[in-house]
Motif scaffolding. Sequence first.
Motif, PDB file in Angstrom:
ATOM      1  N   GLU A 139       0.830  -1.214   0.000  1.00  0.00           N
ATOM      2  CA  GLU A 139       0.000   0.000   0.000  1.00  0.00           C
ATOM      3  C   GLU A 139       0.860   1.258   0.000  1.00  0.00           C
ATOM      4  O   GLU A 139       0.639   2.187  -0.785  1.00  0.00           O
ATOM      5  CB  GLU A 139      -0.907  -0.025   1.230  1.00  0.00           C
ATOM      6  CG  GLU A 139      -1.819   1.154   1.380  1.00  0.00           C
ATOM      7  CD  GLU A 139      -2.617   1.097   2.674  1.00  0.00           C
ATOM      8  OE1 GLU A 139      -2.826   2.175   3.260  1.00  0.00           O
ATOM      9  OE2 GLU A 139      -3.011  -0.014   3.105  1.00  0.00           O
ATOM     10  N   SER A 141       4.072   1.505  -0.828  1.00  0.00           N
ATOM     11  CA  SER A 141       4.858   1.566  -2.070  1.00  0.00           C
ATOM     12  C   SER A 141       4.009   2.069  -3.227  1.00  0.00           C
ATOM     13  O   SER A 141       4.473   2.881  -4.037  1.00  0.00           O
ATOM     14  CB  SER A 141       5.447   0.185  -2.384  1.00  0.00           C
ATOM     15  OG  SER A 141       6.372  -0.183  -1.384  1.00  0.00           O
ATOM     16  N   ALA A 142       2.757   1.615  -3.299  1.00  0.00           N
ATOM     17  CA  ALA A 142       1.855   2.082  -4.357  1.00  0.00           C
ATOM     18  C   ALA A 142       1.569   3.574  -4.209  1.00  0.00           C
ATOM     19  O   ALA A 142       1.549   4.312  -5.212  1.00  0.00           O
ATOM     20  CB  ALA A 142       0.558   1.282  -4.334  1.00  0.00           C
ATOM     21  N   ASN A 143       1.360   4.038  -2.985  1.00  0.00           N
ATOM     22  CA  ASN A 143       1.121   5.470  -2.760  1.00  0.00           C
ATOM     23  C   ASN A 143       2.336   6.310  -3.145  1.00  0.00           C
ATOM     24  O   ASN A 143       2.188   7.406  -3.700  1.00  0.00           O
ATOM     25  CB  ASN A 143       0.725   5.737  -1.311  1.00  0.00           C
ATOM     26  CG  ASN A 143      -0.699   5.331  -1.022  1.00  0.00           C
ATOM     27  OD1 ASN A 143      -1.547   5.327  -1.904  1.00  0.00           O
ATOM     28  ND2 ASN A 143      -0.973   4.991   0.221  1.00  0.00           N
TER      29      ASN A 143
END
Length: 156
Positions: A139, A141-143
């Motif tokens: 989460e 890393s995606a943000n």
Amino acid sequence: MSAARPDPAPDPDPAQPDPADLSGTPGPSAVEAFRRAEDLLERRRPLDALKALAPLLSDEPEAASVHLLAARAYLASAQFRRAEEGFLRVLELDPADHYARFALGRTLQRQSRLVEARTQLRMAAAMDPRPEYQEALGEVSANIAVRSDRAGGSNP
């Protein structure tokens, strides 16, 4: 003439342990105070949990478990800087505490300090590859990737 009888003692509060039952120690024992704070936190009363922990924090400065519970209560009450300090104290006392690393990562995430959060979550996941640690890392890393794309920059 008879001597005056003293007033009877008031009935004890059933919510409070009888100090006479605690091996001569005044008030609740450290274990009882800790358990009470755990219960309060579980019942979503973090500020009350912190009140119950206050004496333990001063009496047990080297107890990682006390600092961990306090940090969790700070996090639950959105006191992110204090939560961060608490989790860092736990990691000073026990660097191998993967949960404290995970919770520190979540605390940093809540402060929008995503790169720092990712570092802590990576360490937590490396120490113990629990699914919730992996999900939190993904989460964050995606943000970070989304923010980088929006900024037109490279992924840090």
